[in-house]
Write an enzyme that holds these catalytic residues in place. Structure first.
Site, PDB file in Angstrom:
ATOM      1  N   ARG A   1      11.430  -4.802 -11.762  1.00  0.00           N
ATOM      2  CA  ARG A   1      10.445  -3.773 -12.137  1.00  0.00           C
ATOM      3  C   ARG A   1      11.060  -2.578 -12.854  1.00  0.00           C
ATOM      4  O   ARG A   1      10.372  -1.912 -13.628  1.00  0.00           O
ATOM      5  CB  ARG A   1       9.688  -3.324 -10.898  1.00  0.00           C
ATOM      6  CG  ARG A   1       8.765  -4.426 -10.398  1.00  0.00           C
ATOM      7  CD  ARG A   1       7.896  -3.911  -9.320  1.00  0.00           C
ATOM      8  NE  ARG A   1       6.908  -4.879  -8.888  1.00  0.00           N
ATOM      9  CZ  ARG A   1       6.021  -4.637  -7.954  1.00  0.00           C
ATOM     10  NH1 ARG A   1       5.994  -3.465  -7.357  1.00  0.00           N
ATOM     11  NH2 ARG A   1       5.149  -5.555  -7.607  1.00  0.00           N
TER      12      ARG A   1
ATOM     13  N   ASP B   1      -5.368   7.686  -5.566  1.00  0.00           N
ATOM     14  CA  ASP B   1      -4.149   6.877  -5.544  1.00  0.00           C
ATOM     15  C   ASP B   1      -2.987   7.791  -5.899  1.00  0.00           C
ATOM     16  O   ASP B   1      -3.173   8.786  -6.608  1.00  0.00           O
ATOM     17  CB  ASP B   1      -4.243   5.713  -6.547  1.00  0.00           C
ATOM     18  CG  ASP B   1      -3.265   4.587  -6.227  1.00  0.00           C
ATOM     19  OD1 ASP B   1      -3.688   3.553  -5.665  1.00  0.00           O
ATOM     20  OD2 ASP B   1      -2.063   4.737  -6.526  1.00  0.00           O
TER      21      ASP B   1
HETATM   22  C1  LIG Z   1      -2.080  -3.180  -3.139  1.00  0.00           C
HETATM   23  S1  LIG Z   1      -2.905  -1.761  -3.748  1.00  0.00           S
HETATM   24  C2  LIG Z   1      -4.391  -1.809  -2.775  1.00  0.00           C
HETATM   25  C3  LIG Z   1      -5.629  -1.521  -3.594  1.00  0.00           C
HETATM   26  C4  LIG Z   1      -6.956  -1.639  -2.856  1.00  0.00           C
HETATM   27  N1  LIG Z   1      -7.013  -0.705  -1.750  1.00  0.00           N
HETATM   28  C5  LIG Z   1      -7.193  -3.047  -2.386  1.00  0.00           C
HETATM   29  O1  LIG Z   1      -7.036  -3.328  -1.196  1.00  0.00           O
HETATM   30  O2  LIG Z   1      -7.509  -3.903  -3.218  1.00  0.00           O
HETATM   31  C6  LIG Z   1      -1.979  -0.427  -2.984  1.00  0.00           C
HETATM   32  C7  LIG Z   1      -2.188   0.918  -3.658  1.00  0.00           C
HETATM   33  O3  LIG Z   1      -1.693   1.940  -2.785  1.00  0.00           O
HETATM   34  C8  LIG Z   1      -1.144   2.962  -3.582  1.00  0.00           C
HETATM   35  N2  LIG Z   1      -0.226   3.777  -2.766  1.00  0.00           N
HETATM   36  C9  LIG Z   1       1.003   3.445  -2.299  1.00  0.00           C
HETATM   37  N3  LIG Z   1       1.547   4.488  -1.635  1.00  0.00           N
HETATM   38  C10 LIG Z   1       0.629   5.484  -1.670  1.00  0.00           C
HETATM   39  C11 LIG Z   1       0.610   6.829  -1.165  1.00  0.00           C
HETATM   40  N4  LIG Z   1       1.642   7.350  -0.478  1.00  0.00           N
HETATM   41  N5  LIG Z   1      -0.482   7.580  -1.402  1.00  0.00           N
HETATM   42  C12 LIG Z   1      -1.544   7.074  -2.097  1.00  0.00           C
HETATM   43  N6  LIG Z   1      -1.572   5.825  -2.597  1.00  0.00           N
HETATM   44  C13 LIG Z   1      -0.496   5.033  -2.388  1.00  0.00           C
HETATM   45  C14 LIG Z   1      -0.452   2.209  -4.707  1.00  0.00           C
HETATM   46  O4  LIG Z   1      -0.243   3.028  -5.849  1.00  0.00           O
HETATM   47  C15 LIG Z   1      -1.429   1.044  -4.964  1.00  0.00           C
HETATM   48  O5  LIG Z   1      -2.315   1.332  -6.009  1.00  0.00           O
END
Ligand SMILES: C[S@@+](CC[C@H](N)C(=O)[O-])C[C@H]1O[C@@H](n2cnc3c(N)ncnc32)[C@H](O)[C@@H]1O
Length: 287
Positions: free
Chosen positions: A51, A160
């Site tokens: 990445r 996010d």
């Molecule tokens: C796998 S996606 C999940 C998306 C959606 N909630 C779903 O279940 O389809 C995880 C998301 O969490 C966000 N994320 C990770 N750490 C975070 C943080 N500390 N605060 C806010 N968002 C975060 C990432 O940027 C990513 O877009």
């Protein structure tokens, strides 16, 4: 530092065009953890390499040690943000885990529709919304149960940590494959063909406010929520960070409000009682 640690630090963590040692891995993993709470284990070293190699190439750096030197500098806000974007996992889809949307529509929305129709305030939150599929699925479900939602005090916050993904979510444009899981009746009402894909209806989009927000940082929102979706986000955090997050969600939810989490996550909190599959209800506060 012992000789063994020194030797380990200089060993290659993942082979490739650019030298990437365990020292580089630890430094980037430490920075990622401090910035986001995301806990990257050593088994993910090759993922980190693949990445970030693109960033090393784009910046014309000789190796990962030079990349570490760059992102170590707190003033490198843009590159730190690019690093975060590259390392977060954004996998998502419309109506992911459809049982949550069935539960929202049939068990939660009737009460919330009554509140909204009586002039009350209704708030939902997609915490870790990625490219927007989740908050738009929530908006479409709300509009199914409460078609006049846009004229009432009903709002969805979609947040996010990654500003690039929030911008994509706010644009609301998706591919054929993306929109495929949307139930056909909902699809015909809430997405329309545009150049380059499908666009979410203004009605669904208008219910949502998009924000960049780190779940580990301060939450500027005033007022509690009726529904929180935080799915497939906590799974990247360690136990301590997860427990703190669920504690904060329990404080941010109204009595009787609903939390939905991912299918491989567990919310261990005395104020959150299981309700539905991977769902929780906020217990009443006493006194
Ligand atoms: C796998 S996606 C999940 C998306 C959606 N909630 C779903 O279940 O389809 C995880 C998301 O969490 C966000 N994320 C990770 N750490 C975070 C943080 N500390 N605060 C806010 N968002 C975060 C990432 O940027 C990513 O877009």
């Amino acid at each position: 530092m012992t000789a063994a640690v020194r030797q380990r630090n200089s060993e290659i963590a993942s082979p490739g065009e650019y030298l990437f040692t365990w020292k580089d891995f630890s430094e980037i993993a430490g920075l990622l953890y401090a910035m986001s709470g995301i806990h990257m284990v050593e088994a993910k070293a090759s993922l980190m390499y693949s990445r970030l190699a693109k960033r090393v190439r784009t910046l014309k750096l000789p190796d990962f040690a030079a990349y570490c030197e760059l992102v170590r500098d707190e003033s490198q806000v843009e590159e730190r943000s690019a690093m975060l974007s590259a390392l977060t996992t954004n996998v998502t889809r419309f109506y992911r885990e459809p049982h949550h949307f069935d539960h929202l529509r049939s068990k939660v929305m009737p009460r919330l529709a009554e509140t909204a129709r009586a002039g009350g305030r209704v708030r939902l939150w997609s915490a870790g919304c990625s490219a927007g599929h989740e908050p738009y699925s929530m908006a479409m479900t709300v509009l199914e149960a409460l078609p006049e939602a846009a004229r009432l005090d009903v709002r969805i916050l979609a947040s996010d940590i990654d500003p690039q993904i929030v911008a994509r979510a706010a644009a609301g444009i998706y591919s054929d494959d993306d929109v495929d899981p949307i139930p056909s009746a909902v699809r015909s009402r809430h997405v329309r063909r545009v150049e380059g894909g499908w666009k979410v209806s203004d009605e669904a989009q208008g219910l949502i406010t998009f924000r960049t927000l780190n779940l580990l940082g301060d939450w500027p929102m005033r007022g509690r929520f009726d529904v929180i979706f935080c799915r497939n986000v906590a799974i990247y955090f360690d136990d301590q960070t997860q427990n703190r997050l669920f504690e904060r969600f329990s404080e941010q939810l109204h009595d009787g409000a609903q939390l939905y989490i991912g299918h491989s996550e567990r919310a261990m909190n005395p104020n959150l009682k299981p309700e539905g599959l991977t769902g929780y209800r906020r217990e009443s506060r006493r006194g």
